[in-house]
Design an enzyme around this catalytic site. Structure first.
Site, mmCIF file in Angstrom:
data_model
loop_
_atom_site.group_PDB
_atom_site.id
_atom_site.type_symbol
_atom_site.label_atom_id
_atom_site.label_comp_id
_atom_site.label_asym_id
_atom_site.label_seq_id
_atom_site.Cartn_x
_atom_site.Cartn_y
_atom_site.Cartn_z
ATOM 1 N N TRP A 373 8.520 1.446 -1.075
ATOM 2 C CA TRP A 373 7.444 2.336 -0.626
ATOM 3 C C TRP A 373 7.595 2.631 0.868
ATOM 4 C CZ3 TRP A 373 3.805 1.787 3.202
ATOM 5 C CH2 TRP A 373 2.766 2.709 3.211
ATOM 6 N N HIS A 374 8.083 1.614 1.610
ATOM 7 C CA HIS A 374 8.151 1.787 3.065
ATOM 8 C C HIS A 374 9.202 2.791 3.487
ATOM 9 C CE1 HIS A 374 5.714 -1.821 3.081
ATOM 10 N NE2 HIS A 374 5.381 -1.502 4.312
ATOM 11 N N GLY A 375 10.208 2.978 2.678
ATOM 12 C CA GLY A 375 11.212 3.939 3.090
ATOM 13 C C GLY A 375 12.408 3.924 2.180
ATOM 14 N N PHE A 520 6.573 6.372 6.871
ATOM 15 C CA PHE A 520 6.569 5.791 5.518
ATOM 16 C C PHE A 520 5.779 6.590 4.524
ATOM 17 C CE2 PHE A 520 7.054 1.581 7.932
ATOM 18 C CZ PHE A 520 8.395 1.844 8.111
#
Lengths: 520, 378
Positions: A373-375, A520
């Site tokens: 999800w963060h990247g 993000f």
């Protein structure tokens, strides 16, 4: 628009005046929030507002469908005209470069007109499920295209090349719209809650639009829950100065601590081979505080601004670095995301109800996807995997259970707590190394560089910025409150506030840095 | 008697508790807190810069001033003569017979901020020339904050009154933004340098007024809080002015040249560098038409004690020779080392006494090699 910019200061000052003028009128206040939020977001690139408007309309219509409320053809036409009209308007300044994208809007609307009536031929349960699948496909599809397409295309091409198969990766060079992960998860969560019958769907389209685009938390959370934030739009609010301290403290964390630590972190992470062992360690510790102050600073500012507007936004950070175990850490760090992942991923996967091995599997899946999800990078996946692994190990060792049942004197328990906090912080720092590293070579360079030698010098400037934060957090722990100032004598309170104000005036970094979590 | 004293005590106690006292004490406490905060957390250089407006529309040093600059590293005394020049003597406009005059124009680096007069480039060059038998006077017309555009105006309006035989402009990375901000010159549609604004006197009205008061002067020369806030505000305002004026200036150039890419012709430097070059060329032209040689002294920038960099864009081939550009970069780099400090690190990054000596030795050597001043050698 960045919270830590003069543009935002001007915007918010004007907004507050208008907001105050509308304090008696709920409708006009909601309309003002909506327009203000769209201006705030469109400041980066107005074209990305089309994504928000599309998501807002789709989620609204789908949620109504879940309670058997079918749009009339007239309503359908009105929504179509709104989406098409706003898309044309927002595309006009960029007609030559990206005007072609309007065909996607037209195709999307056409698909909607074809699919929507067919959904209502299904039985209620099947329709609800189909609507949920539809909205997940749309929201996650948009997120996938804008956030992960390049990543998976490139990764596939690299993997194919490693076995001698040369594939031309179709890379669109897609630009990541700011905050897409946050508002997408927020709307998905709301839809799932409506599907589960936990929350009533929104009935007022403008109020729902304002909820989706609410500017204090639009671009970097906290990821709100429909049942918590949306009802607050039902009443008019009188703006106040409550929340201004929270905003200032968040601003201090961002522009004094995070932005001043950033150049040192960047200098070491960009060339770890040239740094000493102590510098490498100091850079990882500095990044731990940089990302914490950057993100929690944003969350504090968001909550402070919302409070000034009379809204309450959910807590996102609760002293995460005093966590003793990984599960405690995740109940204190980015709370709105970890609780989202728990409620909409971990629990549906079976949570801890299906036996030990499946619990470990669920933990790993949740943390791997949380990392992703963060990247779109393997280092984020690795970071998620690392946190999943330490969650599993702590669970296998039964540390949380032992903490609940342990006996012994207060002093011994405190010593045990301190040791666990320290160990947890070291583990979290290892995670941050994986998170911050540009690639695996950087990670390897760090591990090669740790040769056991130590000097205090590189830590000096890190501690200079971090010690006031730790002192304030000690006060928060001592008073048992995240907002301890009202609890302490006026003179001490004034000195703390003066420290923060002069810190902002004197110590603030002269170089404005974007918020890390904007990416993000 | 006793009841009178008691009455006074009662009134005094009442005053102490009154809101008037709070209104008086709280701001005082806030200021004291701020001063202590700066001194403990981020000691700031106290560097007053007394400049005023000249009749010709740019800044000039305030005449007959004596003040000190204090930083965590050093303390320097600044004295100006009756024309605002940093010098320990007066210079008549009329040039003494048989004497050569070197007029310097630059910013605070050339004024010699953070060092005493005896350690400044102008003073050292003057003494070095005389010691070597040259009948020369070095007149330092540099003013803190000057960009090339202001140097050009000052040269034409004031510098030529001294009948210079050699004009030296300093060149520093800050000039590029300073030229944009001052808007004294622009490049017109045909690519020519033309005068734009008639004057650039930022904040001079206010500082002239404030400088009359001893309390303000004491604050400017003593308070680290005042200095820190003033410096940060100035940086913010400067950056904002450049951001506002850069697109306007670039568009004016753009209309004439037809080039959309303002980072274009003068390669990496783009429009700001192009404007700077035109200003230097103009300074050279007017100097030569006033029978003076012209040269440029590039002053590098220090990133750290060992990393001394040029920061300016590259010249086109032959351009540096045509403008007679001298750069002590190699000498400063050769002298750089962990224990050798050529630029101040806790002040505003000006040259240290050893840095000034190094630049002076280098420039003196180049002058001797060029033989420009040979007619005035004993």
């Amino acid at each position: 628009m960045l919270f830590n910019s003069f543009v935002f200061a001007g915007f918010f000052a004007g907004f507050l005046v208008l907001y105050w003028l509308c304090r008696q009128h709920r409708w006009s206040q909601t309309a003002l929030i909506l327009v203000g939020s769209y201006i705030f977001y469109g400041w980066w690139d107005e074209r990305f507002l089309i994504l928000i408007i599309t998501s807002t309309i789709t989620d609204f219509v789908v949620m109504l469908g879940m309670i058997d409320r079918r749009l009339t053809p007239r309503e359908g036409l009105a929504f179509s005209a709104y989406l098409l009209g706003s898309s044309v308007l927002l595309m006009l300044p960029h007609w030559r470069e990206t005007g072609w994208a309007l065909w996607f809007v037209v195709a999307y609307l056409a698909a909607g007109w074809i699919i929507y009536p067919r959904l209502f031929r299904l039985q209620e349960a099947a329709r609800k499920r189909a609507l949920l699948i539809y909205i997940l496909c749309v929201d996650l599809g948009v997120l996938g295209v804008f956030k992960y397409f390049n990543f998976f295309a490139d990764s596939f091409a690299t993997a194919a090349a490693s076995v001698g198969w040369n594939v031309d990766a179709v890379t669109l060079n897609v630009v990541l719209p700011v905050g897409i992960s946050f508002y997408t998860f927020q709307t998905i969560g709301f839809c799932i809650d409506v599907y589960r019958g936990k929350t009533r769907p929104p009935v007022d389209f403008m109020r729902f639009s304002a909820y989706v685009a609410f500017f204090p938390q639009l671009v970097a959370g906290p990821i709100e829950r429909g049942g918590h934030l949306l009802p607050q739009f039902a009443v008019p609010h009188t703006p106040s100065l409550q929340g201004s301290w929270l905003f200032m403290w968040g601003l201090y964390k961002k522009i004094v601590i995070a932005d001043n630590l950033a150049p040192f972190v960047e200098s070491v992470f960009s060339n770890p081979g040239a740094a000493s062992s102590a510098e490498l360690a100091a850079a990882v510790v500095a990044f731990a505080f940089q990302i914490y102050c950057d993100f929690s600073g944003y969350s504090d500012m968001a909550r402070g601004i919302a409070r000034m507007l009379g809204f309450d936004i959910i807590l996102n950070f609760n002293l995460p670095y005093i966590a003793r175990t990984p599960s405690e850490f995740w109940s204190r760090w980015h709370i709105s995301l970890s609780s989202w992942l728990r409620d909409y991923l971990y629990v549906p996967l079976g949570g801890n109800r299906l036996g030990t091995l499946l619990t470990y599997r669920n933990l790993m899946i949740t943390m791997l996807l949380g990392g992703l999800w963060h990247g779109a990078a393997w280092t984020f996946v690795l970071w998620g995997g690392f946190h999943g692994a330490i969650l599993v190990v702590y669970r296998m060792l039964g540390v949380d259970e032992w903490l609940r049942r342990r006996q012994g004197s207060e002093a011994v328990r405190r010593l045990q707590d301190a040791a666990l906090v320290l160990l947890m912080f070291v583990l979290v720092c290892v995670g941050w190394l994986l998170f911050r590293a540009r690639d695996m070579n950087t990670v390897a360079a760090f591990f090669r560089g740790f040769d056991g030698t130590f000097s205090f010098e590189p830590f000096r400037s890190v501690l200079f910025y971090v010690v006031p934060l730790l002192a304030f957090e000690a006060l928060q722990v001592w008073k048992g409150k995240l907002e301890p100032l009202p609890e302490i004598p006026g003179f001490v309170r004034m000195n703390i506030q003066l420290f923060v104000i002069f810190g902002l005036l004197i110590l603030a970094s002269t170089k404005t840095q974007e918020f890390i979590y904007f990416a993000f | 008697m006793r009841s009178e004293t008691a009455g006074m005590e009662y009134r005094l106690a009442g005053f102490v508790r009154s809101k008037w006292m709070i209104w008086l004490l709280v701001p005082l406490y806030v200021l004291l807190f701020g001063e202590a905060f700066v001194r403990l957390m981020a000691p700031a250089p106290v560097m007053p810069r007394y400049v005023t407006g000249a009749a010709y529309g740019v800044r000039v040093g305030m005449p007959n001033m004596k003040f000190s600059q204090t930083t965590p590293e050093t303390r320097a005394e600044i004295r100006t003569n009756s024309r605002g020049i940093r010098a320990d003597r007066e210079y008549p406009y009329e040039k003494p017979a048989g004497t050569c005059r070197v007029v310097l124009l630059g910013d605070s680096l050339l004024v010699g901020y953070e060092v005493d007069l005896e350690d400044s480039f102008a003073y050292l060059l003057d003494r070095k020339l005389q010691a070597a038998g040259y009948r020369c006077e070095v007149i330092n017309l540099a003013v803190s904050g000057f960009g090339t555009a202001e140097m050009l105006v000052a040269l034409q309006q004031e510098g030529f009154k001294y009948h210079p035989d050699l004009v030296l402009f300093s060149s520093h990375v800050t000039d590029l933004d300073d030229n944009i901000r001052s808007s004294l010159y622009r490049i017109d549609g045909t690519g020519r340098l033309v005068r734009d604004q008639r004057e650039f006197l930022p904040g001079i009205g206010v500082s002239d007024e404030l400088s009359k008061y001893a309390l303000y002067r004491w604050l400017a020369e003593s308070s680290q809080l005042y200095s820190a806030i003033r410096e940060r505000s100035a940086q913010t305002i400067k950056a904002a002015m450049v951001n506002i004026r850069r697109p306007q200036a670039a568009v004016q150039t753009d209309k004439g040249t037809g080039a959309r890419d303002v980072a274009g012709p003068a390669s990496a430097g783009g429009f700001p560098w192009m404007l700077n070059l035109k200003l230097l060329e103009e300074a050279q032209r007017v100097s030569e038409s006033n029978h003076a040689r012209f040269c440029v002294l590039e002053l590098p920038f220090s990133l750290s004690r060992t990393a001394i960099v040029r920061m300016l864009p590259e010249y086109e081939p032959g351009e540096a020779q045509r403008l007679h550009v001298f750069s002590p970069l190699a000498e400063l780099r050769a002298a750089a080392g962990p224990t050798s400090k050529q630029f101040f690190e806790k002040g505003h990054g000006h040259l240290t006494p050893s840095g000034n000596r190094l630049v002076t030795d280098y420039f003196f050597g180049e002058l001797v090699r060029a033989g420009w001043l040979d007619p005035w050698k004993n």
